[in-house]
Design a protein around this motif. Sequence first.
Motif, mmCIF file in Angstrom:
data_model
loop_
_atom_site.group_PDB
_atom_site.id
_atom_site.type_symbol
_atom_site.label_atom_id
_atom_site.label_comp_id
_atom_site.label_asym_id
_atom_site.label_seq_id
_atom_site.Cartn_x
_atom_site.Cartn_y
_atom_site.Cartn_z
ATOM 1 N N LEU A 82 2.793 -4.342 1.948
ATOM 2 C CA LEU A 82 3.697 -3.518 2.739
ATOM 3 C C LEU A 82 4.360 -4.397 3.786
ATOM 4 O O LEU A 82 3.697 -5.016 4.612
ATOM 5 N N THR A 83 5.672 -4.446 3.761
ATOM 6 C CA THR A 83 6.451 -5.241 4.712
ATOM 7 C C THR A 83 7.392 -4.313 5.481
ATOM 8 O O THR A 83 7.545 -3.140 5.127
ATOM 9 N N PRO A 84 8.027 -4.797 6.562
ATOM 10 C CA PRO A 84 8.973 -3.959 7.300
ATOM 11 C C PRO A 84 10.090 -3.396 6.431
ATOM 12 O O PRO A 84 10.648 -2.341 6.750
ATOM 13 N N ALA A 128 5.864 -6.042 -4.662
ATOM 14 C CA ALA A 128 4.810 -6.541 -5.556
ATOM 15 C C ALA A 128 4.688 -8.047 -5.382
ATOM 16 O O ALA A 128 5.690 -8.764 -5.324
ATOM 17 N N LEU A 129 3.465 -8.536 -5.265
ATOM 18 C CA LEU A 129 3.233 -9.965 -5.120
ATOM 19 C C LEU A 129 3.474 -10.669 -6.456
ATOM 20 O O LEU A 129 3.335 -10.071 -7.527
ATOM 21 N N TYR A 184 4.575 3.845 -3.065
ATOM 22 C CA TYR A 184 5.425 3.923 -1.873
ATOM 23 C C TYR A 184 5.761 5.381 -1.535
ATOM 24 O O TYR A 184 5.790 5.767 -0.363
ATOM 25 N N ALA A 185 5.999 6.197 -2.546
ATOM 26 C CA ALA A 185 6.282 7.620 -2.322
ATOM 27 C C ALA A 185 5.086 8.301 -1.671
ATOM 28 O O ALA A 185 5.234 9.140 -0.778
ATOM 29 N N THR A 206 -5.866 0.316 -1.815
ATOM 30 C CA THR A 206 -5.325 0.380 -3.181
ATOM 31 C C THR A 206 -4.151 -0.572 -3.345
ATOM 32 O O THR A 206 -4.028 -1.270 -4.368
ATOM 33 N N LEU A 207 -3.279 -0.621 -2.335
ATOM 34 C CA LEU A 207 -2.117 -1.509 -2.398
ATOM 35 C C LEU A 207 -2.552 -2.961 -2.569
ATOM 36 O O LEU A 207 -2.032 -3.699 -3.420
#
Length: 260
Positions: free
Chosen positions: A138-140, A145-146, A166-167, A130-131
């Motif tokens: 998702l990064t460290p 958002a791109l 994210y939640a 979905t992301l």
Amino acid sequence: MGGDNHRQLDPRIRALTPEQVGLDFRDRYCRAEVDNATIIAQLRVWNTFLDQESGQRLSEDTEHRWLLGTALHITRWLQQELRDRSARLKEREHTARQVGQRLAAMLCTLGEAMAFMADKTGELADLAETLVAEGFELTPSGLIALPDHPRGTDPESVERRRIQLYARLVHLVRERETVQGEAIARMRAELGAENTGIPSIISECQRFGIDLIAPFRQLAASMPPSPLLTAMRQFIADAELAQRLIEDPDSGIDFYHATI
């Protein structure tokens, strides 16, 4: 000695009191390496002699009285040994049932935890798809958002969606960690691993001949890297140490013998 005529007794044996002969039989036969059949055979000989004397008038012959007293002392010790063995066997059977129940509970807890982890891994995989589909990465440092986000140019809408996703991600990760932590605590309690040293249930399993090393290794091979896997590897190490101690003649720990 039980079936021989008392006049044929070795004088060295006759020099002993009936109590001393009884103790000699205790020392020779009431040992772990002597099986029940041998003790029962000896007891049968002496009981046969006593049965023959039952109802008979007590002889005035001192030799005969000595033999009768000896038989009474011998049968008392042999009967006591068989009673003690029966009690130990019942206690051991009770212990074996408890060990089996605790081990089954531990494996049930592990199975439930692994099933839960598989479900959450699937949910995390779906969320990852979905992301990507919605233009997030998702990064460290978190979820971003791109630049070419397909949801449009409304920054507020994109941010709300980012926070929502994210939640959800944080919730799944924490839920998985919580369940693993609770499962490990229950597994340790079920195996008697609350304190340091080899968990009592693992040690007892190895002593009963229930080898946990191979099945635990097989279970661990199917588990992904996780705190649950770390716990299983520790249980494997505990079982290996328990087995080494059992096989070490100087450790004072051995298998439960079937003859007892």
